[in-house]
Structures are given as C-alpha cells and as structure tokens.
Design an enzyme around this catalytic site. Structure first.
Site, PDB file in Angstrom:
ATOM      1  N   HIS A   1       0.361  -1.022  -0.148  1.00  0.00           N
ATOM      2  CA  HIS A   1       0.099   0.242   0.216  1.00  0.00           C
ATOM      3  C   HIS A   1       0.587   1.040   0.536  1.00  0.00           C
ATOM      4  O   HIS A   1       0.318   2.708  -0.527  1.00  0.00           O
ATOM      5  CB  HIS A   1      -0.977  -0.362   1.609  1.00  0.00           C
ATOM      6  CG  HIS A   1      -0.193  -0.184   2.749  1.00  0.00           C
ATOM      7  ND1 HIS A   1       0.134  -0.817   3.189  1.00  0.00           N
ATOM      8  CD2 HIS A   1      -0.016   1.209   3.304  1.00  0.00           C
ATOM      9  CE1 HIS A   1       0.856  -0.338   4.063  1.00  0.00           C
ATOM     10  NE2 HIS A   1       0.608   0.726   4.148  1.00  0.00           N
TER      11      HIS A   1
HETATM   12  C1  UD1 Z   1      -2.459   5.456   5.071  1.00  0.00           C
HETATM   13  C2  UD1 Z   1      -0.724   6.097   5.790  1.00  0.00           C
HETATM   14  C3  UD1 Z   1      -0.006   4.823   5.924  1.00  0.00           C
HETATM   15  C4  UD1 Z   1      -0.231   3.889   6.611  1.00  0.00           C
HETATM   16  C5  UD1 Z   1      -1.658   3.122   6.115  1.00  0.00           C
HETATM   17  C6  UD1 Z   1      -2.038   2.152   6.667  1.00  0.00           C
HETATM   18  C7  UD1 Z   1      -0.449   8.832   5.164  1.00  0.00           C
HETATM   19  C8  UD1 Z   1       0.263   9.572   4.300  1.00  0.00           C
HETATM   20  N1  UD1 Z   1      -0.451   7.010   5.188  1.00  0.00           N
HETATM   21  O1  UD1 Z   1      -2.146   5.322   4.148  1.00  0.00           O
HETATM   22  O2  UD1 Z   1       1.675   5.209   6.779  1.00  0.00           O
HETATM   23  O3  UD1 Z   1       0.852   2.601   6.924  1.00  0.00           O
HETATM   24  O4  UD1 Z   1      -2.054   4.841   5.692  1.00  0.00           O
HETATM   25  O5  UD1 Z   1      -2.682   1.314   5.894  1.00  0.00           O
HETATM   26  O6  UD1 Z   1      -0.988   9.148   6.088  1.00  0.00           O
HETATM   27  N2  UD1 Z   1      -8.662   4.987   1.032  1.00  0.00           N
HETATM   28  C9  UD1 Z   1     -10.390   3.974   0.521  1.00  0.00           C
HETATM   29  N3  UD1 Z   1     -10.937   3.402   1.854  1.00  0.00           N
HETATM   30  C10 UD1 Z   1     -10.184   3.508   3.324  1.00  0.00           C
HETATM   31  C11 UD1 Z   1      -9.174   4.331   3.188  1.00  0.00           C
HETATM   32  C12 UD1 Z   1      -8.943   4.667   2.224  1.00  0.00           C
HETATM   33  O7  UD1 Z   1     -10.786   4.081  -0.142  1.00  0.00           O
HETATM   34  O8  UD1 Z   1     -10.835   2.781   4.306  1.00  0.00           O
HETATM   35  C13 UD1 Z   1      -8.736   5.295   0.187  1.00  0.00           C
HETATM   36  C14 UD1 Z   1      -8.480   6.409  -0.626  1.00  0.00           C
HETATM   37  O9  UD1 Z   1      -8.612   6.580  -1.790  1.00  0.00           O
HETATM   38  C15 UD1 Z   1      -7.633   7.424  -0.263  1.00  0.00           C
HETATM   39  C16 UD1 Z   1      -6.425   5.768  -0.173  1.00  0.00           C
HETATM   40  O10 UD1 Z   1      -7.381   4.729  -0.500  1.00  0.00           O
HETATM   41  O11 UD1 Z   1      -7.243   8.822  -0.752  1.00  0.00           O
HETATM   42  C17 UD1 Z   1      -4.913   6.463   0.562  1.00  0.00           C
HETATM   43  O12 UD1 Z   1      -5.589   7.008   1.911  1.00  0.00           O
HETATM   44  P1  UD1 Z   1      -5.100   7.143   2.837  1.00  0.00           P
HETATM   45  O13 UD1 Z   1      -5.422   7.313   4.297  1.00  0.00           O
HETATM   46  O14 UD1 Z   1      -4.270   8.856   1.930  1.00  0.00           O
HETATM   47  O15 UD1 Z   1      -3.332   6.499   2.785  1.00  0.00           O
HETATM   48  P2  UD1 Z   1      -3.269   4.908   3.012  1.00  0.00           P
HETATM   49  O16 UD1 Z   1      -2.270   4.551   1.848  1.00  0.00           O
HETATM   50  O17 UD1 Z   1      -3.928   4.319   3.567  1.00  0.00           O
HETATM   51  N1  UDP Z   2      -3.794  -5.832   8.503  1.00  0.00           N
HETATM   52  C1  UDP Z   2      -5.258  -6.707   8.869  1.00  0.00           C
HETATM   53  N2  UDP Z   2      -6.097  -6.782   8.142  1.00  0.00           N
HETATM   54  C2  UDP Z   2      -5.222  -6.639   6.368  1.00  0.00           C
HETATM   55  C3  UDP Z   2      -4.054  -6.106   6.436  1.00  0.00           C
HETATM   56  C4  UDP Z   2      -3.158  -5.235   7.589  1.00  0.00           C
HETATM   57  O1  UDP Z   2      -5.735  -6.342  10.045  1.00  0.00           O
HETATM   58  O2  UDP Z   2      -6.457  -7.064   5.919  1.00  0.00           O
HETATM   59  C5  UDP Z   2      -3.483  -5.186  10.056  1.00  0.00           C
HETATM   60  C6  UDP Z   2      -1.845  -5.438   9.860  1.00  0.00           C
HETATM   61  O3  UDP Z   2      -2.395  -6.737  11.241  1.00  0.00           O
HETATM   62  C7  UDP Z   2      -0.691  -4.518  11.196  1.00  0.00           C
HETATM   63  C8  UDP Z   2      -1.853  -3.721  10.156  1.00  0.00           C
HETATM   64  O4  UDP Z   2      -2.907  -3.550   9.641  1.00  0.00           O
HETATM   65  O5  UDP Z   2      -0.918  -4.972  12.736  1.00  0.00           O
HETATM   66  C9  UDP Z   2      -0.707  -2.845   9.093  1.00  0.00           C
HETATM   67  O6  UDP Z   2      -1.749  -2.265   8.477  1.00  0.00           O
HETATM   68  P1  UDP Z   2      -1.516  -1.812   7.492  1.00  0.00           P
HETATM   69  O7  UDP Z   2      -0.829  -2.917   6.591  1.00  0.00           O
HETATM   70  O8  UDP Z   2      -2.034  -0.686   6.373  1.00  0.00           O
HETATM   71  O9  UDP Z   2      -0.240  -0.201   7.949  1.00  0.00           O
HETATM   72  P2  UDP Z   2       1.044   0.411   7.785  1.00  0.00           P
HETATM   73  O10 UDP Z   2       2.115  -1.162   9.301  1.00  0.00           O
HETATM   74  O11 UDP Z   2       1.897  -0.437   6.613  1.00  0.00           O
HETATM   75  O12 UDP Z   2       1.436   1.492   8.848  1.00  0.00           O
END
Ligand code: UD1
Ligand code: UDP
Length: 350
Positions: free
Chosen positions: A201
């Site tokens: 991601h």
């Molecule tokens: C964010 C964090 C990242 C973390 C990740 C965990 C920042 C800059 N990044 O990245 O550090 O590792 O969360 O998962 O804060 N979206 C949906 N539904 C949701 C959430 C997101 O559709 O519930 C889509 C939207 O199009 C959104 C895109 O995902 O614009 C990115 O979401 P965003 O929260 O901006 O960044 P992540 O890639 O989730």
């Molecule tokens: N996770 C989850 N379901 C999923 C993928 C991840 O519950 O389908 C959990 C995972 O076990 C971990 C956390 O989400 O505890 C990690 O989140 P993510 O990979 O989105 O973000 P990051 O840790 O890189 O910030």
C-alpha cells in the site's frame, strides 16, 4: 484524574490503540479522537468491534483528499476538539497524516505531546511517513521508542530528554489477542494448503505504475499461490493503471480482512511479501520469513532475526528458497509490555 486525548485515524493505529487505551485508562480520563482518515468498514469500524476498542468520543469524518487537504482539515477539526476538551496530555501514535496533524494541532495549543513509536527513521526524506515522523518528533515532549534503535536515532538528532525504550505496541496487541487467532481465517473460503501472503500500500510502490508492474511481475515468479488482501489505495491504482487484466494467474485478490484473520493468514503462510510496517513485525514475531517489497526498512533491529530480507520492487522468488532464522535474541529486546510501560511512565510525569 487528568485527561488525555488519544488521536487515531488509520488501520494500524486502531490496532496499536487496543492495548494502549486500556493501560492509559488506568491513570487518565481518556478522550479518543478518530480523524476519519480510514473509513471503510473493514479499514476502521471492524477493528473497534473486533478488538473491543471504545467508540471514539469524536469522529471528525475527514473526507479523503490530497495530502495538504486531508492534513489541513484534520488540523482544523482537531484544534476545535482539543480546545474544547483541554486535555493535560495528547498522545499520537505512529507516522500517518493523523499523527502529524495531531502533533501540530496540540503543540500550537501548547498541550504536552507524547509520541508512541517515536524515533522511527528511513533514509528517504520524501517518504510521506518520514515527513510525519520527523515533524512529530520535532514538537513532541515525550518519546516512546519500540527499541533501542529508535532511541539512538533520536539521540543522533540531539534529543536527550524524556526518551523511553518502551517496546513495540504492535507486539503488545499480538500478545493480547494471540489466543483468539483462528486456525483458519473466517473470511477466506478455500484457503490453499500452501500460499504466500502479500500486502502492498505504500505510495512509492503502488502510486507509481512502473513500480507496481515490477512487483506484479516479481510475484509471478512464485511457485505458490499468492493471497493478496488488497488495500483500497492499491485497488484504486490497479483500476487507474489498467493493470487488472495483467494480474498474474497465481494472484488471488481478496478484500482487507480483520485483525485475527490476518494473523491467522500470517501464521499459516509459507512466506510473506509486504511493504507494511505492522505486518513485517507481526510476521517476525510469529517467526515467519518476510520479504520487504521496498528499497529499505525502518525496522533494522528485526533484520537480526534472519527472517527478513529487503527485496525492493523487482525480485525473483527462486532466489529465496532458503531463509533460515538467525539471531533469536531479537525477540528478547522488543518483546516487552509496551503499553503498560508507556502508561506508567506518563503517569509519573504528571
Ligand atoms: C496511510 C498512511 C500510511 C499507513 C497506511 C496504513 C499517510 C500519509 N499514510 O496510507 O503511513 O501505512 O495508512 O494503511 O498517512 N481509502 C479508501 N478507504 C479507506 C481508506 C483509504 O478507499 O478506508 C483510499 C482513498 O482513496 C484514499 C487512499 O485510499 O485516498 C489513500 O488513503 P490514505 O489514508 O490517504 O493513505 P494510505 O495509503 O491508507
Ligand atoms: N491488517 C489487517 N488486515 C489486513 C491487512 C493488515 O488487520 O487485511 C493489520 C495488520 O495486521 C497490521 C496493520 O493492519 O497490524 C498494518 O496496517 P497497514 O499495513 O495498513 O499499515 P502500516 O503498518 O504499514 O502502517
């Protein structure tokens, strides 16, 4: 009882909050604020139900948007809530935009700020998470580091006070819920007996068509099926880049799963390929080999386990047929009751 506000917004923060809010609640009247950064049921509410996290006292419902828009709206919303609640302490966790917005809003209101997972550093200064970490640590007052690696990072930046090597909150949650991990994940029917688990991601990996294609081609070199619970950001990019038709046959995409299901999937997997900070640690804690599909990892201490390899965006599974566990002492120093240490340390400071 003093009041502490805990700010969350993204999937990994809900998981880290589960043990933290219980321990902090022994000493503080807790106010839980959800920015709304993640909002899909399986990216947010499901964790509150599954991990019995109290419903947020405030939900800011921030709409998705560009980095600036999203962060700006969060700061605006958090400022109002923090002004109204006037907590004695604000706690932010990790390195998301919600973390940085919480840090900026609280420090502008002169509220003492504690950062959990402080001192985590990457070499890439433009990594969105790195920007969030550096800004947060530059204005926080209390630093809780997952291991000595992060303590040394802070010291190298000239910080000397209020730094605590507390242990990893991700391990805390795993330890607390390990007994409930199901034998097989409830949301995935027909799980193959052997598979590789993949999650991706990070913006640099999935927002860049070339890198995404490279990773997909690399996944094709696997001799096992690839199970891929797909993050909404990655799904969006697959559509946008028209890569759905080019998905290798061995990849099975599934929706994001719950916490206990992902732990079950990690435990049953032959190998994990991920760019996730949380999943790479969970995999190592469950003694599973992990390939990091990024140019670097911040979790340098885990490399000692011999179970983690950085492979970048272009790799070939045939080169990784034999990954053996190395120095198991890695498990001794990270595995501590982090949330309890954080709560007790903070309670003595106020
Ligand atoms: C964010 C964090 C990242 C973390 C990740 C965990 C920042 C800059 N990044 O990245 O550090 O590792 O969360 O998962 O804060 N979206 C949906 N539904 C949701 C959430 C997101 O559709 O519930 C889509 C939207 O199009 C959104 C895109 O995902 O614009 C990115 O979401 P965003 O929260 O901006 O960044 P992540 O890639 O989730
Ligand atoms: N996770 C989850 N379901 C999923 C993928 C991840 O519950 O389908 C959990 C995972 O076990 C971990 C956390 O989400 O505890 C990690 O989140 P993510 O990979 O989105 O973000 P990051 O840790 O890189 O910030």
């Amino acid at each position: 009882m003093n009041k502490a506000a805990l700010i969350v917004g993204a999937r990994p923060q809900f998981i880290k909050t589960a043990p933290l809010i219980v321990e902090l609640g022994r000493f503080w009247q807790m106010v839980l604020i959800h920015t709304g950064q993640h909002y899909d049921f399986m990216m947010s509410e499901n964790f509150f139900r599954e991990l019995s996290i109290p419903s947020p006292d405030y939900h800011l419902n921030i709409a998705p948007g560009s980095q600036g828009k999203q962060t700006g709206r969060m700061i605006e919303g958090l400022e109002s809530v923090l002004k109204y609640e006037a907590p004695e302490l604000v706690v932010v966790v990790g390195d998301t935009n919600s973390t940085m917005a919480g840090a900026i809003a609280s420090s502008k209101l002169r509220l003492p700020l504690a950062h959990v997972e402080a001192g985590d550093r990457a070499r890439d200064k433009y990594l969105p998470e790195q920007i969030n970490r550096v800004i947060t640590d530059s204005i926080a007052e209390y630093f809780f580091c997952p291991s000595n690696t992060e303590v040394l990072n802070l010291k190298a930046e000239g910080k000397i006070e209020n730094i605590c090597d507390s242990g990893d909150v991700i391990y805390d949650c795993l330890r607390q819920f390990e007994k409930y991990i199901p034998e097989a994940p409830s949301a995935i029917p027909h799980l193959p007996p052997e598979y590789i688990l993949t999650t991706l991601h990070r913006a640099d990996a999935v927002d860049n068509r070339e890198n995404m294609e490279s990773i997909l081609q690399s996944l094709e070199t696997a001799h096992l099926p690839i199970l891929f619970p797909i993050h909404p950001r990655t799904l969006k990019r697959l559509h946008q880049f028209n890569l759905f038709d080019r998905l290798p046959d061995n990849i099975r995409l599934v929706n994001p799963v719950g916490y206990l299901d992902i732990l079950s999937l990690i435990r049953r997997a032959s190998l994990i390929v991920t760019d996730s900070g949380g999943i790479q640690r969970e995999a190592i804690y469950l003694k599973k080999p992990v390939l990091i599909a990024r140019p670097e990892t911040e979790w340098l201490g885990l490399e000692k386990s011999g179970l983690l390899k950085i492979v970048g965006y272009k790799f070939d599974f045939n080169e990784f047929s034999s990954m053996h566990a190395g120095d198991r002492s890695v498990f001794d120093y990270i595995i501590r009751p982090a949330s309890k240490t954080i709560a007790e340390t903070l309670s003595k400071l106020f």
